[in-house]
Design a protein around this motif. Structure first.
Motif, PDB file in Angstrom:
ATOM      1  N   ALA A   1     -41.516 -59.930 -26.647  1.00  0.00           N
ATOM      2  CA  ALA A   1     -42.579 -60.650 -27.339  1.00  0.00           C
ATOM      3  C   ALA A   1     -43.892 -60.471 -26.588  1.00  0.00           C
ATOM      4  O   ALA A   1     -43.943 -60.573 -25.356  1.00  0.00           O
ATOM      5  CB  ALA A   1     -42.227 -62.131 -27.466  1.00  0.00           C
ATOM      6  N   VAL A   2     -44.938 -60.201 -27.336  1.00  0.00           N
ATOM      7  CA  VAL A   2     -46.259 -60.008 -26.736  1.00  0.00           C
ATOM      8  C   VAL A   2     -46.814 -61.377 -26.367  1.00  0.00           C
ATOM      9  O   VAL A   2     -47.014 -62.230 -27.240  1.00  0.00           O
ATOM     10  CB  VAL A   2     -47.199 -59.268 -27.702  1.00  0.00           C
ATOM     11  CG1 VAL A   2     -48.582 -59.112 -27.073  1.00  0.00           C
ATOM     12  CG2 VAL A   2     -46.618 -57.923 -28.075  1.00  0.00           C
ATOM     13  N   GLN A   3     -47.041 -61.590 -25.103  1.00  0.00           N
ATOM     14  CA  GLN A   3     -47.556 -62.852 -24.595  1.00  0.00           C
ATOM     15  C   GLN A   3     -48.645 -62.578 -23.562  1.00  0.00           C
ATOM     16  O   GLN A   3     -48.614 -61.560 -22.878  1.00  0.00           O
ATOM     17  CB  GLN A   3     -46.435 -63.691 -23.950  1.00  0.00           C
ATOM     18  CG  GLN A   3     -45.332 -64.114 -24.895  1.00  0.00           C
ATOM     19  CD  GLN A   3     -45.801 -65.103 -25.946  1.00  0.00           C
ATOM     20  OE1 GLN A   3     -46.821 -65.783 -25.763  1.00  0.00           O
ATOM     21  NE2 GLN A   3     -45.070 -65.180 -27.052  1.00  0.00           N
ATOM     22  N   PRO A   4     -49.615 -63.472 -23.459  1.00  0.00           N
ATOM     23  CA  PRO A   4     -50.640 -63.286 -22.419  1.00  0.00           C
ATOM     24  C   PRO A   4     -50.005 -63.333 -21.031  1.00  0.00           C
ATOM     25  O   PRO A   4     -49.141 -64.165 -20.764  1.00  0.00           O
ATOM     26  CB  PRO A   4     -51.600 -64.459 -22.643  1.00  0.00           C
ATOM     27  CG  PRO A   4     -51.328 -64.923 -24.035  1.00  0.00           C
ATOM     28  CD  PRO A   4     -49.878 -64.656 -24.292  1.00  0.00           C
ATOM     29  N   GLN A   5     -50.438 -62.445 -20.195  1.00  0.00           N
ATOM     30  CA  GLN A   5     -49.938 -62.372 -18.828  1.00  0.00           C
ATOM     31  C   GLN A   5     -51.080 -62.661 -17.857  1.00  0.00           C
ATOM     32  O   GLN A   5     -52.207 -62.212 -18.065  1.00  0.00           O
ATOM     33  CB  GLN A   5     -49.340 -60.989 -18.532  1.00  0.00           C
ATOM     34  CG  GLN A   5     -48.210 -60.585 -19.450  1.00  0.00           C
ATOM     35  CD  GLN A   5     -46.958 -61.386 -19.189  1.00  0.00           C
ATOM     36  OE1 GLN A   5     -46.749 -61.894 -18.093  1.00  0.00           O
ATOM     37  NE2 GLN A   5     -46.086 -61.469 -20.206  1.00  0.00           N
ATOM     38  N   ARG A   6     -50.757 -63.402 -16.819  1.00  0.00           N
ATOM     39  CA  ARG A   6     -51.753 -63.694 -15.790  1.00  0.00           C
ATOM     40  C   ARG A   6     -51.794 -62.524 -14.826  1.00  0.00           C
ATOM     41  O   ARG A   6     -50.879 -62.317 -14.021  1.00  0.00           O
ATOM     42  CB  ARG A   6     -51.379 -64.962 -15.048  1.00  0.00           C
ATOM     43  CG  ARG A   6     -52.499 -65.560 -14.207  1.00  0.00           C
ATOM     44  CD  ARG A   6     -53.553 -66.174 -15.082  1.00  0.00           C
ATOM     45  NE  ARG A   6     -54.589 -66.845 -14.290  1.00  0.00           N
ATOM     46  CZ  ARG A   6     -55.671 -67.383 -14.820  1.00  0.00           C
ATOM     47  NH1 ARG A   6     -55.853 -67.306 -16.120  1.00  0.00           N
ATOM     48  NH2 ARG A   6     -56.574 -67.965 -14.064  1.00  0.00           N
ATOM     49  N   ILE A   7     -52.807 -61.706 -14.928  1.00  0.00           N
ATOM     50  CA  ILE A   7     -52.898 -60.521 -14.085  1.00  0.00           C
ATOM     51  C   ILE A   7     -54.215 -60.539 -13.315  1.00  0.00           C
ATOM     52  O   ILE A   7     -55.163 -61.238 -13.680  1.00  0.00           O
ATOM     53  CB  ILE A   7     -52.791 -59.225 -14.914  1.00  0.00           C
ATOM     54  CG1 ILE A   7     -53.924 -59.156 -15.939  1.00  0.00           C
ATOM     55  CG2 ILE A   7     -51.444 -59.134 -15.600  1.00  0.00           C
ATOM     56  CD1 ILE A   7     -53.913 -57.885 -16.745  1.00  0.00           C
ATOM     57  N   ALA A   8     -54.224 -59.778 -12.267  1.00  0.00           N
ATOM     58  CA  ALA A   8     -55.410 -59.712 -11.412  1.00  0.00           C
ATOM     59  C   ALA A   8     -56.541 -58.983 -12.123  1.00  0.00           C
ATOM     60  O   ALA A   8     -56.340 -57.927 -12.730  1.00  0.00           O
ATOM     61  CB  ALA A   8     -55.082 -59.000 -10.097  1.00  0.00           C
ATOM     62  N   GLY A   9     -57.738 -59.567 -12.061  1.00  0.00           N
ATOM     63  CA  GLY A   9     -58.902 -58.930 -12.631  1.00  0.00           C
ATOM     64  C   GLY A   9     -59.536 -57.955 -11.659  1.00  0.00           C
ATOM     65  O   GLY A   9     -59.170 -57.881 -10.488  1.00  0.00           O
ATOM     66  N   GLY A  10     -60.506 -57.229 -12.149  1.00  0.00           N
ATOM     67  CA  GLY A  10     -61.177 -56.239 -11.306  1.00  0.00           C
ATOM     68  C   GLY A  10     -61.367 -54.940 -12.045  1.00  0.00           C
ATOM     69  O   GLY A  10     -61.358 -54.883 -13.281  1.00  0.00           O
ATOM     70  N   PHE A  11     -61.513 -53.875 -11.303  1.00  0.00           N
ATOM     71  CA  PHE A  11     -61.687 -52.557 -11.892  1.00  0.00           C
ATOM     72  C   PHE A  11     -61.054 -51.521 -10.975  1.00  0.00           C
ATOM     73  O   PHE A  11     -60.800 -51.782  -9.794  1.00  0.00           O
ATOM     74  CB  PHE A  11     -63.172 -52.238 -12.093  1.00  0.00           C
ATOM     75  CG  PHE A  11     -63.975 -52.199 -10.818  1.00  0.00           C
ATOM     76  CD1 PHE A  11     -64.195 -50.999 -10.161  1.00  0.00           C
ATOM     77  CD2 PHE A  11     -64.490 -53.355 -10.255  1.00  0.00           C
ATOM     78  CE1 PHE A  11     -64.925 -50.946  -8.989  1.00  0.00           C
ATOM     79  CE2 PHE A  11     -65.220 -53.329  -9.088  1.00  0.00           C
ATOM     80  CZ  PHE A  11     -65.438 -52.111  -8.453  1.00  0.00           C
ATOM     81  N   ALA A  12     -60.760 -50.378 -11.551  1.00  0.00           N
ATOM     82  CA  ALA A  12     -60.072 -49.315 -10.806  1.00  0.00           C
ATOM     83  C   ALA A  12     -60.945 -48.070 -10.746  1.00  0.00           C
ATOM     84  O   ALA A  12     -61.686 -47.769 -11.690  1.00  0.00           O
ATOM     85  CB  ALA A  12     -58.734 -48.989 -11.456  1.00  0.00           C
ATOM     86  N   VAL A  13     -60.865 -47.349  -9.656  1.00  0.00           N
ATOM     87  CA  VAL A  13     -61.563 -46.077  -9.478  1.00  0.00           C
ATOM     88  C   VAL A  13     -60.604 -45.089  -8.819  1.00  0.00           C
ATOM     89  O   VAL A  13     -59.690 -45.479  -8.094  1.00  0.00           O
ATOM     90  CB  VAL A  13     -62.838 -46.223  -8.614  1.00  0.00           C
ATOM     91  CG1 VAL A  13     -63.881 -47.059  -9.317  1.00  0.00           C
ATOM     92  CG2 VAL A  13     -62.508 -46.831  -7.259  1.00  0.00           C
ATOM     93  N   GLU A  14     -60.817 -43.823  -9.093  1.00  0.00           N
ATOM     94  CA  GLU A  14     -60.008 -42.783  -8.466  1.00  0.00           C
ATOM     95  C   GLU A  14     -60.578 -42.441  -7.099  1.00  0.00           C
ATOM     96  O   GLU A  14     -61.794 -42.519  -6.880  1.00  0.00           O
ATOM     97  CB  GLU A  14     -59.972 -41.543  -9.360  1.00  0.00           C
ATOM     98  CG  GLU A  14     -59.301 -41.798 -10.699  1.00  0.00           C
ATOM     99  CD  GLU A  14     -59.257 -40.554 -11.559  1.00  0.00           C
ATOM    100  OE1 GLU A  14     -59.896 -39.544 -11.171  1.00  0.00           O
ATOM    101  OE2 GLU A  14     -58.602 -40.572 -12.613  1.00  0.00           O
TER     102      GLU A  14
END
Length: 342
Positions: A40-53
């Motif tokens: 079931a698709v549910q909101p997940q508490r995940i870490a915010g931010g951004f990614a770079v290579e």
């Protein structure tokens, strides 16, 4: 015929239309059989931010080059070899340096004899003190030239400036070594860091970052790094307007210089919709998942995805709502659709 896909056929590209047509041909009614695995698709508490290579590099690394011209006579180190500080790496044919050293020695002896002779004549009042000053200056210059020639002669042996691992050998026996040309690259494996180029508009987010998560996709590993190990250099590239950020890796990190890495700067937490990456079907630039309705009917839903998250999850920006059930085994879902169409 009822609409089977939540997709706009006219707005899709060619890969998208191919995917829609295949799903339309196969139908969407699941055949009887084993229940499909769904989540079931549910909101997940995940870490915010951004990614770079980014790229892994050694904190302490040295490129060893030749200081005198000459042919490489012998190479005693190869890539991957562990060397000690001061260990012999290569020998260079420095006969020109030896000849220059002998010439400098001869000039020194001549200048010394001239100085002693002038000193004696000045003591006998046959020459002026100015002649003695010139003879002394010539002697000092000859001594300096002799020392420089002797140092150049010692440069025929190339030694390791630090203890570490030979990352690359740039020359072979018989090659011509020139001053400034690299012969070996050596690094210490105990200290590694990641250098990432962060765009200028991302710099305000770095002020509130609480650390970083360094992922190595090819190695299947990820390393959490504390905020204190993140260093933002106080300069920016004039061409790209990007700032270099260095992230010091823990000592036990299993990586090599030059390895590709993805750095996710953590700046808080947010509730986001995610789906397992294994559930996503990709056809070119199109990404979709199989959605199972309450009556068991399957539909192929195109998604707009965000960035990959930890735990083999990927963020969903558009295409799903909370509570919908996504099939985690798209291969079995396609088989059931095809079986129901026959």
């Amino acid at each position: 015929m009822p609409t089977l896909l939540s997709l706009n056929f006219r707005s899709c590209s060619s890969p998208c239309r191919s995917l829609l047509f295949a799903a339309w041909v196969w139908s969407t009614v699941a055949a009887a059989g084993e229940p499909l695995p769904t989540v079931a698709v549910q909101p997940q508490r995940i870490a915010g931010g951004f990614a770079v290579e980014s790229t892994v590099e050694a904190v302490l690394q040295a490129t060893v080059g030749s200081q005198v011209p000459g042919r490489v006579l012998e190479v005693r180190a190869d890539a991957g070899q562990v060397v000690k500080k001061g260990e012999l790496l290569a020998r260079i044919d420095a006969r020109e340096a030896e000849e220059a050293a002998r010439a400098a020695e001869a000039q020194y002896r001549n200048a010394k004899a001239n100085f002693e002779r002038t000193q004696a004549l000045v003591g006998q009042k046959f020459m002026s003190p100015a002649a003695l000053d010139k003879a002394r200056a010539d002697l000092d210059a000859a001594a300096a030239q002799r020392s420089a020639a002797s140092a150049g002669q010692s440069h025929a042996t190339v030694v390791a400036p630090l203890a570490g691992i030979v990352a690359r050998r740039h020359a072979e026996a018989g090659d011509m070594a020139m001053p400034g040309a690299p012969l070996f690259t050596i690094y210490q494996p105990g200290g590694l860091r990641v250098s990432a180029s962060v765009p200028q508009h991302r710099l305000p987010q770095l002020r509130s970052q609480r650390g970083a998560l360094v992922e190595f996709p090819e190695l299947g590993r990820q390393v959490a790094v504390a905020a204190g190990a993140v260093q933002v250099l106080p300069t920016a590239d004039a061409a790209t307007h990007a700032t270099t950020v260095r992230i010091t890796l823990p000592a036990a990190t299993e990586a090599m210089p030059g390895t590709f890495a993805r750095v996710r700067f953590l700046s808080g937490e947010a509730d986001k919709l995610t789906v397992p990456q294994a559930a996503v079907v990709r056809r070119g630039e199109v990404a979709a998942v199989y959605v199972q309705a309450a009556d068991g009917r399957l539909t192929l839903r195109q998604l707009r995805l965000g960035e990959a998250q930890a735990g083999q999850e990927i963020e969903v920006l558009a295409g799903l709502t909370v509570g919908e059930r996504v099939v985690t085994d798209p291969v079995r879902a396609a088989i059931q659709i095809r079986a129901g169409a026959k």
